[in-house]
Design a protein around this motif. Structure first.
Motif, short mmCIF file in Angstrom:
data_model
loop_
_atom_site.label_atom_id
_atom_site.label_comp_id
_atom_site.label_asym_id
_atom_site.label_seq_id
_atom_site.Cartn_x
_atom_site.Cartn_y
_atom_site.Cartn_z
N ARG A 248 -39.95 -18.24 33.92
CA ARG A 248 -40.01 -19.65 34.34
C ARG A 248 -39.93 -19.77 35.86
O ARG A 248 -39.61 -20.84 36.38
CB ARG A 248 -38.90 -20.45 33.66
N TRP A 249 -40.19 -18.67 36.55
CA TRP A 249 -40.23 -18.67 38.01
C TRP A 249 -41.66 -18.39 38.45
O TRP A 249 -42.28 -17.42 38.02
CB TRP A 249 -39.27 -17.62 38.58
N PHE A 250 -42.19 -19.25 39.32
CA PHE A 250 -43.58 -19.15 39.74
C PHE A 250 -43.66 -19.08 41.27
O PHE A 250 -42.89 -19.73 41.97
CB PHE A 250 -44.38 -20.35 39.25
N VAL A 251 -44.60 -18.30 41.74
CA VAL A 251 -44.85 -18.19 43.18
C VAL A 251 -46.22 -18.78 43.45
O VAL A 251 -47.22 -18.34 42.87
CB VAL A 251 -44.79 -16.73 43.65
N GLU A 252 -46.27 -19.80 44.30
CA GLU A 252 -47.53 -20.45 44.63
C GLU A 252 -47.75 -20.42 46.15
O GLU A 252 -46.80 -20.22 46.92
CB GLU A 252 -47.53 -21.90 44.13
N ASP A 253 -48.98 -20.64 46.55
CA ASP A 253 -49.33 -20.45 47.95
C ASP A 253 -48.85 -21.61 48.82
O ASP A 253 -47.90 -21.50 49.57
CB ASP A 253 -50.85 -20.26 48.07
N ARG A 254 -49.51 -22.75 48.72
CA ARG A 254 -49.24 -23.88 49.61
C ARG A 254 -48.64 -25.05 48.83
O ARG A 254 -48.57 -25.01 47.60
CB ARG A 254 -50.52 -24.31 50.31
N PRO A 255 -48.23 -26.10 49.54
CA PRO A 255 -47.67 -27.26 48.83
C PRO A 255 -48.59 -27.82 47.75
O PRO A 255 -48.12 -28.22 46.68
CB PRO A 255 -47.44 -28.29 49.95
N ASP A 256 -49.90 -27.87 48.02
CA ASP A 256 -50.84 -28.35 47.00
C ASP A 256 -50.77 -27.48 45.75
O ASP A 256 -50.87 -27.98 44.63
CB ASP A 256 -52.26 -28.35 47.55
N ASP A 257 -50.63 -26.17 45.94
CA ASP A 257 -50.56 -25.25 44.79
C ASP A 257 -49.25 -25.43 44.04
O ASP A 257 -49.21 -25.32 42.81
CB ASP A 257 -50.70 -23.81 45.28
N VAL A 648 -45.33 -10.21 46.44
CA VAL A 648 -46.46 -9.52 47.07
C VAL A 648 -47.74 -9.78 46.30
O VAL A 648 -48.80 -10.06 46.87
CB VAL A 648 -46.17 -8.01 47.17
N ALA A 649 -47.66 -9.71 44.98
CA ALA A 649 -48.86 -9.93 44.15
C ALA A 649 -49.39 -11.34 44.31
O ALA A 649 -50.60 -11.56 44.29
CB ALA A 649 -48.53 -9.65 42.68
N ALA A 650 -48.49 -12.31 44.49
CA ALA A 650 -48.95 -13.70 44.65
C ALA A 650 -49.78 -13.83 45.91
O ALA A 650 -50.75 -14.60 45.95
CB ALA A 650 -47.74 -14.64 44.71
N GLY A 651 -49.44 -13.10 46.96
CA GLY A 651 -50.24 -13.16 48.18
C GLY A 651 -51.58 -12.48 48.01
O GLY A 651 -52.59 -12.93 48.54
N GLU A 652 -51.60 -11.38 47.23
CA GLU A 652 -52.84 -10.63 47.06
C GLU A 652 -53.85 -11.37 46.20
O GLU A 652 -55.05 -11.26 46.39
CB GLU A 652 -52.53 -9.27 46.43
#
Length: 997
Positions: A248-257, A648-652
């Protein structure tokens, strides 16, 4: 919400008084005399510091502000006031900081605190003179004197941080305070007797802790009560760990994401919950706007409990703009004023009877050429449009002197014609005159409304309170407000109450005696509003609430999505002014360890209380990298590695931005006028506009709509090109135009530029304009060198800025169609008899007309059915149509066509002519403009004219972001309504008489 539940569940329905931890001591202290407000205390601290001997003050502020710098002294006073309040809340004063400061930070730091203790004595004396008390000193005195309401019973609910003075006050009560903490019993060792977090460090060891998967809600939730018993004070506790369900933890790029992730979480929630059972934790405020837009698309509103900052209300914005206007009469300030919804201008051209006596243009009313009735002056003018036009032409930084005469250029143009001006030219001149007069009238009217605020005479700060109140009362007099029914009225009413309170504080701030300007006083009033509580949002039972970090633990919505789980948001930073971290720890103030422990326990409590999804961002809206919250790494080693890999994977996996397609289809029917005006003529440059986008052509060339840049900070390419055209135009009428000496040509061009700059920009232009003029001068010098060589070859300028004396037409289906425009330059070679039609180009990069007019296109291959081939086609018809435009001159068919480039690269300054035939030289090939190809260009022009006559404007065509007004066109077409600002326009066809009619 707590009050609502208490009323429902208490037998007698009478709830206790509920206060925040920050005002608990005040409740226990009770009445204590007239308390000095924030502004009065700030200015009293400033006055106390200013009264110190220079050598003592230098030990606290090495470079104190000058005596007339009110803002500088206010900031210094606010710093001292903040440090005083921070120490007082910890039951400390400046003298308590001297010894530990010297021991931990050195003798200089210790001396700073001694100076503050000296200033404190002067500060308290000034308050005593004014008959007021400092709230912090009053609280401490009451606590240590034992004059509290000791019979009060206090229950602490979810208070996880308590300062020293609050602890001292609670120890004096007759009834032992009871602390309620929502946490599993296994976590009891992490809380002290008041239910506050123990300052223990984070760790990623394997010490036991309760997992978030053991969550419970309602009556079964783990809740323990602490009556200040010794059982909750164990010998110690291990490193803090916060176990999070990684699913239930998510990594997103920008505020829109992050906003999009919230939408996905809500969409997958089963069973679907009503909005009242959903809360979004808004730890990063940048997530709020995109989330609100997405929810609005689904008919769901949001209620951001942070409310509207007072500085975002219309009275505060009015004061900020007016202060800027009084301070320097800046054009940006005036632009803000003419657009302000609370200012009623009511200016018409006929109202503007006066003008600047120093105006070099003279009185336009006496000019017989402008005797046509000024019909535009009989309706209310749009001052914003008038000011935008003025700024676009003159780019002023301020209007401290006379307004530049907008009609001057037109006036000179009218004088050039012995037969007088055309009706259209007279109408334009009248409009320019009325526009300027309306702006002059409006600025004078605003100064008159400001009254004594605009008289320029300084006075002590407290004496400005009455004039400011009188001015604001005049602005808002007669407003009928309905705060219960209208949100805007609710905000305005709250803002006006805050302004009134701030003015009361200003009137009481008598400690600061130096005289200040009205602008400075207004800035102080705005600064007071900046510290005022925000306007709370109106209740909305159907909205999803957006809560901040400290509101979340006591929220009882069963579903929470927590966004912005990044360092700097959680843990919250410790903001204690100039206090070093080590000194905070020594004095019992919150330090980084204590704040991290507090927020770790809050997060653990939240995870145990409801279903929670967490979102961490990678980058901000400005593309700045964000650090994940350190609380994510308060876990065991295996989870630590997995989370780092996830980050790291979220950035890639972040996809690259897709390029905007050149030609797009509108997602909805394009809005059209029911009866568009007939088009009877087109400029030579208008055909390119139709080929790019028929719909944009329709908006600009048929309906004559255009975007307006209301915040220009420099000459845009159109204005830059127009100025260059105006300079170069003079060559045709001066002997310098035929000179073969570069310095003669350059001297002429520089003198002409000087005159035009003085006329158009005066002495008030923006700094960037000066730099651009330096660039233009260099280009003109390079052009002079090329022009001398061109004249040496026998070329002479025969016409400049030439337009036909009678309509130039193109026959289309037996009906003539007028082609309009202005040709920059027509040259003749005296030696060869050859002629050339030339167009100036001042874009950053030099252009080749063969490439700008002819481009590649994919078409069906007639020789190979089902396949396609690439061919060259006409994409711009400007130069071929110039041949039609110049028909009355009788030029030979083999007239040369080309550009004269004045780009940034001075080596590329000069003419680029189109070859009349195909050719090849070495490995270089070129496509010539043969008579057949030129005929094809005219035939394409006829096809466009037929389409325009038929009203064929529905094609969106090429709509990218290369023009300043492009987002407006895309919005009308239903494309990316939330698009980013577009880059500058690089085209420079400004000098041509463009458009359709």
């Amino acid at each position: 919400r707590l009050l609502e539940l208490l009323v429902q569940r208490l037998p007698d329905g009478v709830p206790p008084r509920i206060v925040t931890a920050g005002v608990l001591v005040d409740e226990l202290v009770g009445a204590r005399g007239r308390v000095a407000g924030r502004m009065a205390r700030t200015m009293a601290w400033a006055a106390a510091l200013a009264s110190l001997p220079a050598e003592r003050l230098a030990e606290f502020a090495p470079r104190p502000p000058p005596v007339d710098d009110l803002q500088g002294w206010r900031e210094l006073g606010a710093l001292a006031r903040g440090l005083h309040g921070t120490l007082a809340a910890a039951d400390r004063d400046f003298s308590d900081a001297v010894e530990p400061a010297g021991r931990l930070c050195g003798a200089e730091e210790a001396q700073r605190w001694r100076v503050l203790e000296l200033a404190r004595a002067a500060y308290l004396r000034r308050l005593e003179v004014d008959g007021v008390v400092d709230p912090h000193e009053s609280r401490r005195g009451a606590v240590h004197a034992g004059t509290l309401k000791t019979g009060a019973r206090v229950v602490l609910v979810g208070v996880v941080e308590a300062a020293g003075l609050m602890r001292a006050a609670l120890r004096t009560l007759d009834h032992t305070p009871e602390a309620l903490v929502f946490a599993p019993l296994s976590e009891a060792a992490r809380y002290d007797a008041l239910g506050c977090a123990r300052p223990v460090p984070l760790g990623n060891g394997v010490a036991a802790t309760t997992s978030a998967s053991d969550s419970a809600t309602g009556d079964d939730a783990p809740l323990f009560s602490s009556p200040c018993s010794a059982s909750l004070e164990p010998d110690g506790a291990g490193p803090l760990r916060v176990l999070i369900d990684d699913a239930r933890w998510f990594v997103e790029d920008r505020p829109d994401d992050q906003a999009e992730r919230v939408m996905r979480v809500l969409a997958k929630t089963t069973p679907a919950r009503p909005t009242a059972e959903i809360t979004v934790g808004l730890l990063d405020t940048q997530v709020g706007p995109p989330l609100a837009r997405r929810l609005a698309d689904h008919g769901v509103s949001v209620r951001d409990v942070a409310g509207t900052p007072m500085t975002g209300t219309s009275p505060a914005q009015l004061m900020a703009a007016t202060a800027d206007w009084l301070d320097g009469r800046g054009v940006d300030a005036f632009a803000a004023l003419v657009r302000h919804p609370d200012v009623s201008w009511g200016v018409s051209a006929s109202d503007a009877t006066g003008d600047d006596s120093s105006d070099a243009a003279g009185d336009a009313d006496t000019d017989p050429r402008l005797s046509e009735p000024a019909t535009a002056g009989h309706h209310r003018r749009c001052l914003a449009s008038d000011l935008d036009a003025y700024r676009a032409q003159h780019l002023p930084a301020h209007v401290k002197g006379p307004w530049l005469a907008l009609g001057k250029d037109l006036d000179l143009g009218l004088a050039a014609s012995t037969d007088g001006a055309s009706r259209h030219e007279r109408r334009e001149a009248i409009e320019e005159r009325d526009r300027r007069r309306a702006l002059v009238s409006a600025s004078r009217a605003w100064d008159a409304q400001l009254g004594e605020l605009a008289d320029g005479r300084p006075r002590p700060l407290f004496e400005w309170a009455a004039p400011l109140r009188t001015w604001l009362a005049a602005v808002y007099a007669g407003r009928q407000l309905n705060p219960m029914a209208r949100k805007a009225d609710r905000r305005l009413a709250a803002a006006l109450r805050a302004v009134s309170s701030a003015l009361d504080e200003m009137a009481a701030a008598r400690a600061w005696k130096p005289a200040v300007s009205a602008a400075a006083a207004m800035t102080e009033l705005w600064a007071a509003l900046e510290k005022s509580p925000p306007v709370p949002p109106a209740p909305d039972d159907d909205a999803i609430e957006l809560l901040g970090w400290l509101e979340l633990p006591l929220d009882d919505a069963p579903l929470l999505v927590l966004t912005g789980l990044n360092d700097g948001n959680v843990p919250e930073p410790v903001s204690e002014g100039d206090l070093p971290e080590a000194l905070c720890s020594e004095l019992g103030l919150p330090d980084d360890v204590a704040r991290t422990a507090r927020d770790a326990l809050l997060l653990s409590s939240i995870l145990h209380s409801r279903a929670v999804s967490l979102v961490t961002g990678k980058r901000s809206r400005e593309n700045d990298p964000l650090l994940p919250s350190r609380l994510l790494f308060a876990c065991d080693d295996e989870q630590l590695v997995a989370r780092v890999e996830a980050l790291v994977a979220a950035g890639e996996r972040r996809p690259a931005a897709a390029p905007t397609p050149a030609r797009v289809d509108a997602p909805r029917a394009l809005p059209m006028a029911r009866t568009p005006p007939p088009v009877t003529k087109l400029s030579a440059t208008a055909f390119k506009a139709y080929l790019n986008s028929p719909y944009r052509f329709y908006l600009e060339r048929v309906l004559h709509l255009s975007g307006v840049d209301d915040d220009a900070a420099e000459m845009n390419p159109l204005i830059f090109g127009s100025l260059a055209h105006a300079v170069l135009e003079g060559l045709a009428d001066d002997k310098a135009g035929s000179s073969t000496r570069a310095h003669v040509i350059d001297e002429f061009l520089q003198r002409r530029l000087d005159g035009l700059v003085a006329e158009r920009f005066g002495k008030t232009s923006l700094p960037a304009v000066t730099l651009q003029l330096m660039q233009l001068r260099k280009r003109l010098t390079a052009f002079a060198s090329w022009q001398a060589g061109w004249a040496e070859q026998g070329w002479r300028i025969r016409h400049a800025e030439w337009a036909p004396s009678r309509p130039a037409t193109l026959d289309v289906d037996g009906e003539p169609f007028v082609i309009s425009g202005i040709i920059d330059r027509i040259d003749e070679n005296e030696r060869t008899g050859q002629w050339a039609i030339l167009d100036y180009k001042t874009s950053e990069v030099g252009a080749d007309p063969a490439k700008t007019h002819r481009g590649w296109s994919t078409v069906p291959d007639e020789d190979n059915p089902g396949e396609q081939k690439r061919v060259r086609v006409w994409v711009d018809l400007q130069l071929p149509l110039y041949r039609v435009l110049a028909g009355e001159l009788g030029l030979p068919d083999e007239v040369r066509l080309g550009y004269i480039n004045l780009p940034a690269d001075l080596d590329d300054v000069g003419a680029v002519l189109v070859e009349p035939e195909d050719g090849k030289q070495g490995r270089r090939k070129w496509e010539g403009w043969t008579p057949q190809r030129l005929d094809d260009a005219l035939e394409l022009a006829r096809e466009i004219i037929r389409a325009v006559r038929a009203g064929a404007f529905s094609g969106l065509g090429e709509v990218t972001h290369h023009r300043a007004d492009e987002p407006l066109v895309r919005a009308l077409a239903g494309l990316d309504l939330l698009s980013a600002p577009a880059p500058e326009l690089e085209d420079d066809d400004a000098a041509e008489d463009g458009g359709a009619s």
